[in-house]
Design a protein around this motif. Sequence first.
Motif, mmCIF file in Angstrom:
data_model
loop_
_atom_site.group_PDB
_atom_site.id
_atom_site.type_symbol
_atom_site.label_atom_id
_atom_site.label_comp_id
_atom_site.label_asym_id
_atom_site.label_seq_id
_atom_site.Cartn_x
_atom_site.Cartn_y
_atom_site.Cartn_z
ATOM 1 N N LYS A 573 -1.851 -3.072 5.763
ATOM 2 C CA LYS A 573 -1.532 -2.297 4.561
ATOM 3 C C LYS A 573 -1.756 -0.801 4.752
ATOM 4 O O LYS A 573 -0.913 0.026 4.392
ATOM 5 N N VAL A 574 -2.888 -0.432 5.365
ATOM 6 C CA VAL A 574 -3.233 0.984 5.477
ATOM 7 C C VAL A 574 -2.272 1.710 6.439
ATOM 8 O O VAL A 574 -1.750 2.781 6.126
ATOM 9 N N ILE A 575 -2.025 1.099 7.610
ATOM 10 C CA ILE A 575 -1.182 1.782 8.592
ATOM 11 C C ILE A 575 0.254 1.886 8.090
ATOM 12 O O ILE A 575 0.951 2.871 8.357
ATOM 13 N N ARG A 576 0.713 0.889 7.326
ATOM 14 C CA ARG A 576 2.050 0.979 6.734
ATOM 15 C C ARG A 576 2.115 2.108 5.710
ATOM 16 O O ARG A 576 3.123 2.813 5.605
ATOM 17 N N GLU A 577 1.031 2.264 4.967
ATOM 18 C CA GLU A 577 1.006 3.347 3.976
ATOM 19 C C GLU A 577 1.020 4.714 4.658
ATOM 20 O O GLU A 577 1.699 5.642 4.201
ATOM 21 N N ILE A 578 0.282 4.827 5.765
ATOM 22 C CA ILE A 578 0.277 6.096 6.509
ATOM 23 C C ILE A 578 1.684 6.440 6.980
ATOM 24 O O ILE A 578 2.158 7.574 6.824
ATOM 25 N N VAL A 579 2.374 5.453 7.547
ATOM 26 C CA VAL A 579 3.728 5.671 8.052
ATOM 27 C C VAL A 579 4.679 6.020 6.914
ATOM 28 O O VAL A 579 5.496 6.943 7.018
ATOM 29 N N ALA A 580 4.567 5.282 5.800
ATOM 30 C CA ALA A 580 5.468 5.515 4.668
ATOM 31 C C ALA A 580 5.245 6.879 4.030
ATOM 32 O O ALA A 580 6.203 7.579 3.675
ATOM 33 N N GLN A 581 3.984 7.277 3.903
ATOM 34 C CA GLN A 581 3.677 8.526 3.211
ATOM 35 C C GLN A 581 3.921 9.768 4.078
ATOM 36 O O GLN A 581 4.362 10.793 3.581
ATOM 37 N N THR A 582 3.611 9.661 5.374
ATOM 38 C CA THR A 582 3.738 10.847 6.238
ATOM 39 C C THR A 582 5.070 10.921 6.967
ATOM 40 O O THR A 582 5.501 12.003 7.357
ATOM 41 N N GLY A 583 5.728 9.769 7.181
ATOM 42 C CA GLY A 583 6.981 9.763 7.933
ATOM 43 C C GLY A 583 6.795 9.749 9.435
ATOM 44 O O GLY A 583 7.776 9.794 10.184
ATOM 45 N N ALA A 584 5.553 9.683 9.904
ATOM 46 C CA ALA A 584 5.281 9.636 11.349
ATOM 47 C C ALA A 584 5.079 8.190 11.792
ATOM 48 O O ALA A 584 4.679 7.346 11.005
ATOM 49 N N LYS A 585 5.375 7.924 13.064
ATOM 50 C CA LYS A 585 5.126 6.605 13.650
ATOM 51 C C LYS A 585 3.705 6.555 14.165
ATOM 52 O O LYS A 585 3.231 7.498 14.792
ATOM 53 N N VAL A 586 3.023 5.446 13.930
ATOM 54 C CA VAL A 586 1.638 5.306 14.365
ATOM 55 C C VAL A 586 1.495 3.996 15.142
ATOM 56 O O VAL A 586 1.850 2.928 14.640
ATOM 57 N N ASP A 587 1.025 4.100 16.378
ATOM 58 C CA ASP A 587 0.733 2.928 17.209
ATOM 59 C C ASP A 587 -0.741 2.974 17.593
ATOM 60 O O ASP A 587 -1.244 4.027 17.993
ATOM 61 N N ILE A 588 -1.409 1.837 17.487
ATOM 62 C CA ILE A 588 -2.831 1.789 17.820
ATOM 63 C C ILE A 588 -3.077 0.672 18.828
ATOM 64 O O ILE A 588 -2.565 -0.441 18.677
ATOM 65 N N GLU A 589 -3.811 1.007 19.895
ATOM 66 C CA GLU A 589 -4.117 0.046 20.952
ATOM 67 C C GLU A 589 -5.460 -0.639 20.686
ATOM 68 O O GLU A 589 -6.253 -0.203 19.848
#
Length: 774
Positions: A573-589
């Motif tokens: 939920k949180v990472i999807r919100e970050i992507v939706a709100q900022t427009g940046a792609k986020v990948d975490i290892e």
Amino acid sequence: MFDIKKQEIQWGGQTLTLETGRVARQADGAVVATLGETVVLCAVTAARSVKEGQDFFPLTVHYQEKYFSSGRIPGGFFKRERGATEKETLVSRLIDRPVRPLFPEGFYNEINVIAQVLSYDGENEPDILAMIAASAALTLSGVPFMGPIGAARVGYKDGEYILNPTDAQVAEGDLDLVVAGTHDAVMMVESEAKELSEDVMLGAVMFGHREMQKVIDAIIDLAEAAAKDPWELAAQPDTSAMKAKLKKLVGKDIAAAYKLINKSDRSNALNAARAKAKEAFADASPQDQMVASKLVKKLEAEIVRTAILKDGRRIDGRDTKTVRPIVAEAHFLPRAHGSALFTRGETQSISTCTLGTKDAEQMIDGLNGLRYEHFMLHYNFPPYSVGEVGRFGAPGRREVGHGKLAWRALHGVLPTKEEFPYTIRLTSDITESNGSSSMATVCGGSLALMDAGVPIKRPVSGIAMGLILEGKDFAVLSDILGDEDHLGDMDFKVAGTSEGITSLQMDIKIAGITEEIMKVALHQASDGRAHILGEMAKALDHTRTELSAHAPRIETMTVPKEKIRDVIGTGGKVIREIVAQTGAKVDIEDDGTVKISSSDLDKIEAAKNWIIGIVAEPEVGKVYTGKVVNLVDFGAFVNFMGGRDGLVHVSEIKNERVAKVSDVLSEGQEVKVKVLEVDQRGKVRLSMRVVDQETGAELEDTRPAREPREGGDRGPRGDRGDRGDRGDRGDRRREGGDRGPRRDRGDRGPRRERDNDDGPAPEFAPAFLKRDDD
């Protein structure tokens, strides 16, 4: 029931076993080869007759990896082995290239070679075993195969050659080389290296050739016990008279055609000579017409080869060492992240480099399991590049092989994923071809990488070498033409930097070449590569410091492993919100590495700050910008560090009294807050009243201190002694037991403050607040 024949040798610290007579007994030749716990079955079948009018050798090699060999079920919807993967295509070519030249001229019977991996132990690669099994099966089958061949993989680490290295040894070392050959000579080389010298590369080839002799001897021993009777070949007819007639008829025309430098003019002249020869045999039988066509090609080869060996004159008038004119252009296409147009003579490639994020990596499903490749190189060869009409569509085996050769040449100079966290796709579209288009791909690809801002170690150039060999006389040709490749005896491709070789590929059309010839070819290729690097530098001699404006930007940060869950959130939920709100792609290892990508730097910064807010700990006394997320009667909850909320009590909103929170604040409102306290449970107490809401500057706390109670300082309360066991006070209910639910008292309005705790209850107080003495 079974007539099993077997040979075992100790090879490279392992037991190599070749067995026949147990499996696939109806094939013309079948061998099960075992090395360690890797097992490959190769079966050979051959047609007993030739199709009418056939004038080529239809050899087909299929290599297939069975997923059960490593205890896996194939991925995808169908869950079964389907079309050949890239690796299967490349290994099929590895088998085909050294065995094809060892069949006699004029043998046109169809042959199938099918190699299947039945068991894979994760250490011994099945490709070398498949080459050995194919050689053994062909030798046993009775077909006119002038083998056997052997094969070996060679690694190089700390100045020592390693026979059949493991994947780990290859990754840690500087070389991955596959060599195949007969007892007397080398037939094929395929390699990837980390800028090694010509002498080291030659030493690796000869080391592999020496070590494979044990395998060749084992195949011969097995054949002596189990080989089928050799086929009887029909005697070849005497064609000397027909050849003399053709030479008299079109010999001068062919010689004149090969003096034309322009490929199109030369092709037209040659086609006219061939048509003239065909017309002369128009009334002959179909068999004689086919023989005449073959003799014309032989005549062409003799004319070209004689001119080179005796006169030192090549088709286009060059000497043996001169490279054709080169024109290199960087940034050829405006929207591509990196691009180049590389032209060498009549060979041309449009090379493009596209940068992507981790999502663009190629997923590869193989015997070792799923893996992801972040560097891809795709080679395309449309029919118009050679002025022909033909199939245009999915790449064939040739395209896959040429692309992989260029991939190996460039792979060793790429930065690590930590240094450059991008997925890289190189594409080479061949727009003209007369000579090595794979080496043009290497040169154009190197320029495209630098144009895209990929920090490669050094530029890479490539050159194709040819060979004309007649007895003891030979000539090595630099930068061969297509006709020289077709009419010559060797295709020898070398790619590398100014510091050394990164890839070497060799194919031989005769029964092998000597170490002396290979040494001459390598050192002559070195001079050619240096010349090409100089021409490339005229277009671009360094990697651009800035990425294209159209390329995505990637920033890398690291978060503590224990905070990964907070960044991802429940169900993402949180990472999807970050992507939706900022427009940046986020990948975490899994190790906490976070890659944030976007073509807009502001979006990257917004996502980065959000994540920092989630993982960072709030500092007491620091001012933050936050957003009101919830209003309650006693204050407001403010999100001020990404996923971190804190409470602004109603008394900390303003210096003056706030009767109703919603009169001052609303959900979604941006506010400036100061951290007052973080308790042991991590709960945060915030204040707005001590921060200027416009500038964010801290304000002096002007609220008067609370008045002390009458009586002044009462001092320490002292030891009150043992008060005894007061018992379990429970929920402090009054005596009388459970009073049941409290009745609705309605809206009583705000309670008035009492003067002090000890005074009598006012007359207007409800009865249940009055004391007994009232």
